[in-house]
Design a protein around this motif. Structure first.
Motif, PDB file in Angstrom:
ATOM      1  N   ARG A 212       0.842  -1.192   0.000  1.00  0.00           N
ATOM      2  CA  ARG A 212       0.000   0.000   0.000  1.00  0.00           C
ATOM      3  C   ARG A 212       0.879   1.245   0.000  1.00  0.00           C
ATOM      4  O   ARG A 212       2.035   1.215   0.444  1.00  0.00           O
ATOM      5  N   HIS A 216       0.560  10.645   2.490  1.00  0.00           N
ATOM      6  CA  HIS A 216      -0.610  11.248   3.129  1.00  0.00           C
ATOM      7  C   HIS A 216      -0.569  12.773   3.026  1.00  0.00           C
ATOM      8  O   HIS A 216      -0.842  13.485   3.992  1.00  0.00           O
ATOM      9  N   SER A 225      -2.840   8.805  -4.133  1.00  0.00           N
ATOM     10  CA  SER A 225      -2.397   7.715  -3.268  1.00  0.00           C
ATOM     11  C   SER A 225      -3.578   7.032  -2.577  1.00  0.00           C
ATOM     12  O   SER A 225      -3.646   5.802  -2.515  1.00  0.00           O
ATOM     13  N   ASP A 226      -4.515   7.843  -2.075  1.00  0.00           N
ATOM     14  CA  ASP A 226      -5.702   7.263  -1.435  1.00  0.00           C
ATOM     15  C   ASP A 226      -6.514   6.440  -2.425  1.00  0.00           C
ATOM     16  O   ASP A 226      -6.990   5.339  -2.103  1.00  0.00           O
ATOM     17  N   LYS A 227      -6.672   6.963  -3.633  1.00  0.00           N
ATOM     18  CA  LYS A 227      -7.441   6.222  -4.642  1.00  0.00           C
ATOM     19  C   LYS A 227      -6.733   4.934  -5.035  1.00  0.00           C
ATOM     20  O   LYS A 227      -7.371   3.909  -5.290  1.00  0.00           O
ATOM     21  N   ASN A 229      -4.845   3.180  -3.031  1.00  0.00           N
ATOM     22  CA  ASN A 229      -5.077   2.240  -1.930  1.00  0.00           C
ATOM     23  C   ASN A 229      -6.478   1.649  -1.987  1.00  0.00           C
ATOM     24  O   ASN A 229      -6.676   0.453  -1.730  1.00  0.00           O
ATOM     25  N   HIS A 230      -7.465   2.499  -2.314  1.00  0.00           N
ATOM     26  CA  HIS A 230      -8.830   1.981  -2.453  1.00  0.00           C
ATOM     27  C   HIS A 230      -8.907   0.964  -3.590  1.00  0.00           C
ATOM     28  O   HIS A 230      -9.554  -0.083  -3.462  1.00  0.00           O
ATOM     29  N   MET A 231      -8.231   1.284  -4.705  1.00  0.00           N
ATOM     30  CA  MET A 231      -8.212   0.352  -5.822  1.00  0.00           C
ATOM     31  C   MET A 231      -7.533  -0.955  -5.432  1.00  0.00           C
ATOM     32  O   MET A 231      -8.016  -2.053  -5.762  1.00  0.00           O
ATOM     33  N   ASP A 233      -7.263  -2.207  -2.442  1.00  0.00           N
ATOM     34  CA  ASP A 233      -8.156  -2.960  -1.550  1.00  0.00           C
ATOM     35  C   ASP A 233      -9.212  -3.710  -2.349  1.00  0.00           C
ATOM     36  O   ASP A 233      -9.504  -4.892  -2.079  1.00  0.00           O
ATOM     37  N   ALA A 234      -9.792  -3.016  -3.338  1.00  0.00           N
ATOM     38  CA  ALA A 234     -10.833  -3.655  -4.160  1.00  0.00           C
ATOM     39  C   ALA A 234     -10.258  -4.821  -4.959  1.00  0.00           C
ATOM     40  O   ALA A 234     -10.880  -5.887  -5.057  1.00  0.00           O
ATOM     41  N   GLU A 236      -7.569  -6.580  -4.222  1.00  0.00           N
ATOM     42  CA  GLU A 236      -7.219  -7.670  -3.305  1.00  0.00           C
ATOM     43  C   GLU A 236      -8.466  -8.441  -2.881  1.00  0.00           C
ATOM     44  O   GLU A 236      -8.462  -9.676  -2.838  1.00  0.00           O
ATOM     45  N   ASP A 237      -9.541  -7.689  -2.582  1.00  0.00           N
ATOM     46  CA  ASP A 237     -10.791  -8.365  -2.210  1.00  0.00           C
ATOM     47  C   ASP A 237     -11.309  -9.219  -3.360  1.00  0.00           C
ATOM     48  O   ASP A 237     -11.786 -10.342  -3.153  1.00  0.00           O
TER      49      ASP A 237
END
Length: 479
Positions: A212, A216, A225-227, A229-231, A233-234, A236-237
Motif C-alpha cells: 500500500r 498522506h 495515493s488514497d485512490k 489504496n482503495h483500488m 483494496d478492491a 485484493e478483495d
C-alpha cells in the motif's frame, strides 16, 4: 525523460525568457532615459552659450556693427573657455561661414542644414568609436544668420550602457544557475511521492497485493495515493473472492465426485449381483429396490445441481405470488411424505402477496419441510405458518434432533450434511439447503435459523416487499 527534468527544463526556459524580456525592456527604458537626459543637458548648454554670445553682441551692434564679424570669434572663444565643459566643443557660423571652432580646422557635421530657420535642432552621431550630441541654434544678427553649434561627448553613457548590459547578462546567467538548482531541488521534492507511488505500483503489479502507498499529503498526489489504496483494496478483495471461488469450485467437484461415487458403487454392486448370481425372488427385489433408491438419489442430486447452475447463471423472472396459495401448494406436495413418516403437519397462512417465482419458492419450502421430516421422530409434529406484518414471514418449526451452532453456520454449504448417515439413508446429497439459500438470495429474502440440540429447529423466511391490490384468484391458478 524523467518528469523532474521536464519540470526543470520548462521552468529554466520560462525564467530565461522572462529575464530576457524584462532585461530588454529595462535596458531600453534606461537607454531612453539617459539619452533624453543627455539631450536635455546638451540643449540647455547650447541655450546658455547662445544667450551669452547674443548678449555680448548687443554692445557691438549698438556701437559699431561693422566690427561684429571680427569680434565674434573673440567672444566665442571667451564663452567657450568660461562655460563649456571638457567634453563639449563649440562651433560658430556667421553668414553661413564658420568663424570659430574649438577644434582647429574642424567644421560642424554636414548633416545639418544651415538655413535661416530659427528652430533649434540636435543630432546624435558616432565617430571614431565615440558618440556625440550636436545641438544647433539659429538667430538673426544684423540681418545675417548666426549659427551656434555645441557638441557634447556622450561616450560615457554608451560605456555605461554596455557595462549595464554586460552586468545584466552575467546576472542572468547566475540567476539561471541559482533558479535551476532551486527548481531541481523543488521538483525532486515534489516528484518524490510520485516515485514512491510508482515503486508501490510496480510492486503491486508483480503480485504483491498487500502493498500500500503511505503518502498522506493534502494535495492531488495524496488524493491519488488514497485512490490507489482503495483500488488495491478492491483488487485484493476481488482476488480473494476469485481464489475462494476457485477453491469452492475445486471443493464442489471433489464433493460431487465423492457423493456420486457412493450411489454408483451401490448400483454397480447390486446390478452385478443380479446379473451374475441367481438370487431368490425376495433378494432380487431387495437388490432392485437398492438400485432404484440410489437411482432416485442420483436423479434428485442432478435436479438440484441443475437448479443451482440455473440460478447462478440465469435471471429469475418474478411475478406476484399469493402466500396462501403458495403454502397450500407446498402442503399438498409434502403432506404424503410427512404422514408416511408418522408425523403430524399443522399449517396456517395469512393472506398476502409477495413477488417471486412460485415454482422455486415451492422448492424452498419443500426442502425445508423435508429436512424437518428427516430430523423428526415418529409421532412428532411439524408446523408451517405464514404471518403478515410489515413484512411476510414463513415459519417452519419441528421438535426433532436439532442443529449445533457449528452446523448452523455451514448448513447452506454445498454437499454439507448435518447427519450424513441419516441423510444418505433418506436419499439426500447435501444440496437442498444450498439450493434454498441460493433461491432466497435471488428473492432478497432473509433466512434465520434457530435451533437447540435435542429440542428442535425453527427456520424463519422473511420477505420485505409486499404487493397490494392484486388478484388472488389469478395467482392461485398460476400456482
Amino acid at each position: 525523460m524523467k518528469f523532474r527534468y521536464k519540470v526543470l527544463l520548462i521552468n529554466i526556459t520560462i525564467i530565461a525568457i522572462a529575464l530576457s524580456v524584462a532585461g530588454f525592456l529595462m535596458m531600453s527604458r534606461q537607454n531612453t532615459l539617459m539619452t533624453e537626459a543627455q539631450i536635455k543637458n546638451a540643449v540647455t548648454e547650447n541655450n546658455l552659450v547662445q544667450s551669452v554670445i547674443e548678449y555680448s553682441l548687443l554692445d557691438i551692434i549698438n556701437n559699431d556693427p561693422s566690427s561684429l564679424e571680427y569680434a565674434l570669434p573673440d567672444i566665442s572663444e571667451q564663452v567657450s573657455a568660461g562655460m563649456l565643459s571638457d567634453t563639449s566643443d563649440l562651433y560658430v557660423r556667421y553668414d553661413f561661414k564658420t568663424i570659430f571652432s574649438t577644434e582647429e580646422g574642424q567644421k560642424p557635421p554636414v548633416n545639418f542644414s544651415f538655413t535661416s530657420n530659427l528652430q533649434k535642432k540636435y543630432l546624435i552621431t558616432e565617430s571614431d568609436g565615440k558618440m556625440y550630441i550636436y545641438v544647433t541654434s539659429s538667430s538673426k544678427v544684423d540681418d545675417k544668420t548666426l549659427n551656434i553649434i555645441t557638441r557634447r561627448d556622450i561616450s560615457d553613457m554608451k560605456l555605461l550602457m554596455n557595462k549595464s548590459i554586460h552586468d545584466f547578462r552575467l546576472f542572468t546567467v547566475i540567476m539561471l544557475f541559482i533558479s535551476g538548482f532551486l527548481v531541481y531541488i523543488i521538483s525532486m521534492l515534489l516528484t518524490r511521492p510520485l516515485e514512491k507511488l510508482n515503486t508501490v505500483t510496480d510492486d503491486f503489479s508483480q503480485g504483491n497485493f498487500t502493498t500500500r502507498s503511505d503518502i498522506h499529503s493534502g494535495d492531488e498526489i495524496g488524493l491519488l495515493s488514497d485512490k490507489f489504496n482503495h483500488m488495491a483494496d478492491a483488487v485484493e478483495d476481488h482476488i480473494d473472492e476469485l481464489n475462494d471461488m476457485v477453491h469452492r469450485r475445486d471443493q464442489f467437484v471433489a464433493d460431487f465426485t465423492h457423493e456420486i461415487k457412493t450411489p454408483m458403487t451401490t448400483i454397480i454392486g447390486y446390478a452385478d449381483t443380479i446379473r451374475s448370481v441367481d438370487l431368490p425372488r425376495e433378494d432380487e427385489v431387495k437388490a432392485a429396490s437398492y438400485i432404484f433408491s440410489e437411482g432416485r438419489r442420483l436423479e434428485q442430486m442432478s435436479s438440484h445441481l441443475f437448479d443451482l447452475i440455473y440460478l447462478k447463471d440465469g435471471e429469475i423472472p418474478k411475478q406476484p405470488v399469493n402466500t396462501q396459495a403458495l403454502g397450500n401448494a407446498v402442503v399438498d406436495t409434502i403432506l404424503p411424505a410427512i404422514e408416511a413418516a408418522g408425523l403430524k403437519l399443522t399449517y396456517n397462512f395469512e393472506n398476502a402477496t409477495i413477488t417471486g417465482d412460485s415454482s422455486l419458492l415451492k422448492t424452498v419450502f419443500i426442502n425445508i419441510l423435508d429436512n424437518a421430516r428427516k430430523a423428526s421422530s415418529e409421532g412428532g409434529e411439524i408446523s408451517f405458518t405464514g404471518i403478515k406484518t410489515d413484512t411476510y414471514q414463513f415459519i417452519v418449526e419441528d421438535h426433532g434432533i436439532g442443529i449445533s451452532e457449528e452446523d448452523i453456520s455451514k448448513i447452506c454449504d454445498e454437499f454439507y450434511m448435518v447427519d450424513k448417515s441419516r441423510s444418505r439413508s433418506e436419499g439426500g446429497a447435501g444440496l437442498g439447503m444450498s439450493l434454498v439459500s441460493t433461491i432466497l438470495n435471488e428473492h432478497k429474502a432473509d433466512l434465520k435459523i434457530e435451533s437447540k440440540l435435542g429440542e428442535g429447529t425453527k427456520m424463519t423466511i422473511t420477505f420485505d416487499q409486499l404487493i397490494t391490490n392484486s388478484s388472488d384468484e389469478e395467482m392461485d391458478d398460476e400456482i
